[in-house]
Design a protein around this motif. Structure first.
Motif, PDB file in Angstrom:
ATOM      1  N   GLU A 137     -62.487 -17.145 -47.155  1.00 51.08           N
ATOM      2  CA  GLU A 137     -61.338 -17.863 -47.696  1.00 51.08           C
ATOM      3  C   GLU A 137     -61.200 -17.627 -49.195  1.00 51.08           C
ATOM      4  O   GLU A 137     -60.087 -17.479 -49.710  1.00 51.08           O
ATOM      5  CB  GLU A 137     -61.476 -19.360 -47.412  1.00 51.08           C
ATOM      6  CG  GLU A 137     -61.280 -19.732 -45.951  1.00 51.08           C
ATOM      7  CD  GLU A 137     -61.572 -21.199 -45.698  1.00 51.08           C
ATOM      8  OE1 GLU A 137     -61.877 -21.914 -46.686  1.00 51.08           O
ATOM      9  OE2 GLU A 137     -61.494 -21.627 -44.541  1.00 51.08           O
ATOM     10  N   LEU A 138     -62.345 -17.608 -49.884  1.00 52.31           N
ATOM     11  CA  LEU A 138     -62.314 -17.359 -51.323  1.00 52.31           C
ATOM     12  C   LEU A 138     -61.745 -15.983 -51.620  1.00 52.31           C
ATOM     13  O   LEU A 138     -60.867 -15.827 -52.481  1.00 52.31           O
ATOM     14  CB  LEU A 138     -63.734 -17.489 -51.893  1.00 52.31           C
ATOM     15  CG  LEU A 138     -63.893 -17.171 -53.382  1.00 52.31           C
ATOM     16  CD1 LEU A 138     -63.061 -18.115 -54.226  1.00 52.31           C
ATOM     17  CD2 LEU A 138     -65.362 -17.239 -53.768  1.00 52.31           C
ATOM     18  N   ILE A 139     -62.198 -14.982 -50.895  1.00 57.13           N
ATOM     19  CA  ILE A 139     -61.705 -13.618 -51.104  1.00 57.13           C
ATOM     20  C   ILE A 139     -60.207 -13.542 -50.810  1.00 57.13           C
ATOM     21  O   ILE A 139     -59.438 -12.945 -51.573  1.00 57.13           O
ATOM     22  CB  ILE A 139     -62.486 -12.629 -50.212  1.00 57.13           C
ATOM     23  CG1 ILE A 139     -63.939 -12.524 -50.695  1.00 57.13           C
ATOM     24  CG2 ILE A 139     -61.839 -11.249 -50.224  1.00 57.13           C
ATOM     25  CD1 ILE A 139     -64.841 -11.779 -49.756  1.00 57.13           C
ATOM     26  N   ALA A 140     -59.783 -14.155 -49.703  1.00 58.34           N
ATOM     27  CA  ALA A 140     -58.369 -14.114 -49.333  1.00 58.34           C
ATOM     28  C   ALA A 140     -57.507 -14.821 -50.363  1.00 58.34           C
ATOM     29  O   ALA A 140     -56.425 -14.341 -50.728  1.00 58.34           O
ATOM     30  CB  ALA A 140     -58.177 -14.745 -47.953  1.00 58.34           C
ATOM     31  N   THR A 141     -57.994 -15.980 -50.841  1.00 61.47           N
ATOM     32  CA  THR A 141     -57.224 -16.748 -51.831  1.00 61.47           C
ATOM     33  C   THR A 141     -57.082 -15.977 -53.133  1.00 61.47           C
ATOM     34  O   THR A 141     -55.981 -15.869 -53.688  1.00 61.47           O
ATOM     35  CB  THR A 141     -57.903 -18.101 -52.099  1.00 61.47           C
ATOM     36  OG1 THR A 141     -57.945 -18.847 -50.885  1.00 61.47           O
ATOM     37  CG2 THR A 141     -57.137 -18.897 -53.141  1.00 61.47           C
ATOM     38  N   VAL A 142     -58.193 -15.444 -53.628  1.00 64.89           N
ATOM     39  CA  VAL A 142     -58.146 -14.712 -54.895  1.00 64.89           C
ATOM     40  C   VAL A 142     -57.311 -13.439 -54.750  1.00 64.89           C
ATOM     41  O   VAL A 142     -56.530 -13.089 -55.647  1.00 64.89           O
ATOM     42  CB  VAL A 142     -59.575 -14.393 -55.376  1.00 64.89           C
ATOM     43  CG1 VAL A 142     -59.542 -13.482 -56.596  1.00 64.89           C
ATOM     44  CG2 VAL A 142     -60.319 -15.676 -55.708  1.00 64.89           C
ATOM     45  N   ALA A 143     -57.444 -12.751 -53.612  1.00 63.85           N
ATOM     46  CA  ALA A 143     -56.642 -11.541 -53.390  1.00 63.85           C
ATOM     47  C   ALA A 143     -55.158 -11.868 -53.400  1.00 63.85           C
ATOM     48  O   ALA A 143     -54.343 -11.135 -53.980  1.00 63.85           O
ATOM     49  CB  ALA A 143     -57.037 -10.886 -52.065  1.00 63.85           C
ATOM     50  N   HIS A 144     -54.811 -12.990 -52.763  1.00 65.79           N
ATOM     51  CA  HIS A 144     -53.400 -13.401 -52.734  1.00 65.79           C
ATOM     52  C   HIS A 144     -52.904 -13.730 -54.140  1.00 65.79           C
ATOM     53  O   HIS A 144     -51.789 -13.336 -54.528  1.00 65.79           O
ATOM     54  CB  HIS A 144     -53.244 -14.611 -51.816  1.00 65.79           C
ATOM     55  CG  HIS A 144     -51.858 -15.184 -51.811  1.00 65.79           C
ATOM     56  ND1 HIS A 144     -50.806 -14.578 -51.133  1.00 65.79           N
ATOM     57  CD2 HIS A 144     -51.337 -16.288 -52.415  1.00 65.79           C
ATOM     58  CE1 HIS A 144     -49.704 -15.285 -51.317  1.00 65.79           C
ATOM     59  NE2 HIS A 144     -50.009 -16.330 -52.087  1.00 65.79           N
ATOM     60  N   GLU A 145     -53.727 -14.460 -54.904  1.00 69.67           N
ATOM     61  CA  GLU A 145     -53.322 -14.847 -56.252  1.00 69.67           C
ATOM     62  C   GLU A 145     -53.255 -13.648 -57.192  1.00 69.67           C
ATOM     63  O   GLU A 145     -52.465 -13.636 -58.135  1.00 69.67           O
ATOM     64  CB  GLU A 145     -54.301 -15.889 -56.806  1.00 69.67           C
ATOM     65  CG  GLU A 145     -54.252 -17.233 -56.106  1.00 69.67           C
ATOM     66  CD  GLU A 145     -52.953 -17.979 -56.368  1.00 69.67           C
ATOM     67  OE1 GLU A 145     -52.373 -17.792 -57.453  1.00 69.67           O
ATOM     68  OE2 GLU A 145     -52.511 -18.724 -55.480  1.00 69.67           O
ATOM     69  N   LEU A 146     -54.092 -12.639 -56.965  1.00 66.66           N
ATOM     70  CA  LEU A 146     -54.072 -11.449 -57.809  1.00 66.66           C
ATOM     71  C   LEU A 146     -52.869 -10.558 -57.514  1.00 66.66           C
ATOM     72  O   LEU A 146     -52.367  -9.867 -58.405  1.00 66.66           O
ATOM     73  CB  LEU A 146     -55.354 -10.635 -57.616  1.00 66.66           C
ATOM     74  CG  LEU A 146     -56.624 -11.168 -58.261  1.00 66.66           C
ATOM     75  CD1 LEU A 146     -57.831 -10.372 -57.788  1.00 66.66           C
ATOM     76  CD2 LEU A 146     -56.527 -11.105 -59.780  1.00 66.66           C
ATOM     77  N   ARG A 147     -52.406 -10.590 -56.267  1.00 65.41           N
ATOM     78  CA  ARG A 147     -51.338  -9.671 -55.867  1.00 65.41           C
ATOM     79  C   ARG A 147     -50.063  -9.898 -56.685  1.00 65.41           C
ATOM     80  O   ARG A 147     -49.427  -8.942 -57.127  1.00 65.41           O
ATOM     81  CB  ARG A 147     -51.044  -9.855 -54.378  1.00 65.41           C
ATOM     82  CG  ARG A 147     -49.974  -8.884 -53.857  1.00 65.41           C
ATOM     83  CD  ARG A 147     -49.692  -9.173 -52.396  1.00 65.41           C
ATOM     84  NE  ARG A 147     -50.905  -9.028 -51.602  1.00 65.41           N
ATOM     85  CZ  ARG A 147     -51.082  -9.609 -50.429  1.00 65.41           C
ATOM     86  NH1 ARG A 147     -50.155 -10.393 -49.940  1.00 65.41           N
ATOM     87  NH2 ARG A 147     -52.192  -9.402 -49.755  1.00 65.41           N
ATOM     88  N   SER A 148     -49.699 -11.165 -56.889  1.00 62.79           N
ATOM     89  CA  SER A 148     -48.440 -11.461 -57.569  1.00 62.79           C
ATOM     90  C   SER A 148     -48.406 -10.951 -59.014  1.00 62.79           C
ATOM     91  O   SER A 148     -47.492 -10.202 -59.379  1.00 62.79           O
ATOM     92  CB  SER A 148     -48.176 -12.968 -57.523  1.00 62.79           C
ATOM     93  OG  SER A 148     -47.017 -13.291 -58.232  1.00 62.79           O
TER      94      SER A 148
END
Length: 372
Positions: A145-156
């Motif tokens: 979940e941490l990886i997915a959350t940070v990846a999502h936040e970095l994408r924008s």
């Protein structure tokens, strides 16, 4: 005969002088315990082992160890044939914990200890520990979940940075200076956002591993809060949105100034973004949360918004908790708690005098020994 009775009999036979001397029933152990004698027959099978394997102690006791626990490794090989506790190396004392499979594919964490009456003599007992993998799965899910959350936040922000820089490189001459400035300011802000996300990720790693370093210096906590307020006012918020109250005299606070700034930034941002009305910051001397110290400093941040629902209070400082409004990674308050506790302090959440959220953290003075 019941499971508890049979396993208790097993311990009286297998663990005489061990658990029995301590007055501990093996069924009270949180992990599975299986003991086999010198012939490889199961003589102890506690309640946790029965729960993990879905095999009753009555069925397991007296069975060959490899039949009661038909374990396989992740490649489908039979574990007891691989390890050969009774016929293998006489210098071997144990098998470290590893992930193995029970019939039906259920995963279980298994470790084993070989008990010998003489250093290189035959195996007298094989003691097997069993643990459910659910705790490990929860940890793995949390990391995913941490990886997915940070990846999502970095994408924008990275998409924005890439888009604006590519546009500027391709069509530099077609934009006015004001347009170029706006694009570069946006790129700069998004780069700062990426930097903050990476810093959060590093902080979480240090908190989880207990390696968060605190470099203590004298900190003027009132001045630190004042700087944050001035930054909000410079950004366009009304000065009367904030009320700072200091109770004098305050003890000299020794803390990590950068880490304390991070705590204040998160708490004030939460109050401004999710709260309403006046944001009140009270700084007072108080009892130290650390045993053996008399004095501490307490900082309370409260607002006049709707507050935090009672049922959410116990989850506020967990990973990925977000308030009523979406946005952010949900990691800020988790990091705040980690920083405060790394200082030897405490932090609580409740309802403020005006009904809004109230966060209160208390830090020990922690003056160096040569000053006391």
């Amino acid at each position: 005969m019941s499971v508890g009775t049979r396993s208790a009999q097993g311990v009286s036979e297998a663990c005489a002088g061990g658990l029995a001397e301590l007055g501990i029933d093996p069924d009270q152990l949180p992990d599975g315990l299986v003991v086999a004698d010198e012939r490889g027959r199961v003589i102890c099978f506690n309640a946790a082992a029965a729960r993990i394997t879905a095999l009753s102690a009555e069925d397991a006791l007296g069975q060959r160890l490899e039949k009661a626990l038909p374990l396989e490794d992740l490649e489908g090989r039979r574990w007891w044939q691989l390890t050969d506790p009774y016929g293998g190396l006489t210098i071997r004392r144990r098998q470290p914990e590893r992930n193995l499979l029970l019939p039906g594919g259920r995963e279980v964490l298994v470790s084993a200890q070989y008990v010998r009456t003489e250093p290189t003599g035959p195996v007298h007992r094989v003691v097997v520990g069993l643990r459910d993998t659910e705790a490990r799965r929860r940890t793995e899910r949390s990391h995913a979940e941490l990886i997915a959350t940070v990846a999502h936040e970095l994408r924008s922000p990275l998409t924005s940075v890439k888009g604006f820089t590519a546009t500027l490189l391709a069509k530099w001459e077609r934009f006015t200076d004001d347009q170029k400035r706006l694009m570069l300011e946006t790129v700069d802000a998004d780069a700062d956002r990426v930097t903050r996300l990476i810093a959060e990720l590093l902080d979480i790693s240090r908190i989880d591993s207990g390696r968060l370093e605190v470099r203590r210096q004298p900190v003027d906590i009132g001045a630190a809060v004042g700087r944050h307020i001035q930054a909000y006012v410079a950004a366009g918020l009304a000065a009367d949105r904030f009320l700072l109250r200091l109770e004098q005299p305050l003890p000299m606070l020794w803390a990590d100034p950068d880490k304390i700034d991070q705590v204040l930034s998160n708490l004030l941002e939460n109050a401004v973004r999710h709260g309403e009305g006046t944001v009140t910051i009270d700084i007072t001397p108080t009892e130290s949360p650390r045993e053996g110290e008399d004095t501490g400093t307490s900082v309370t941040v409260s607002d006049e918004g709707p507050g935090i629902p009672e049922e959410s209070m116990n989850r506020v400082f967990t990973r990925f908790w977000r308030g009523s409004k979406r946005g952010g990674t949900g990691l800020g308050l988790y990091i705040v708690k980690g920083i405060v506790e790394a200082h030897g302090g405490t932090i609580t959440v409740g309802r403020g005098p005006q009904g809004g959220a109230e966060f209160r953290f208390t830090l020990p003075v922690s003056a160096p020994a040569y000053l006391t």
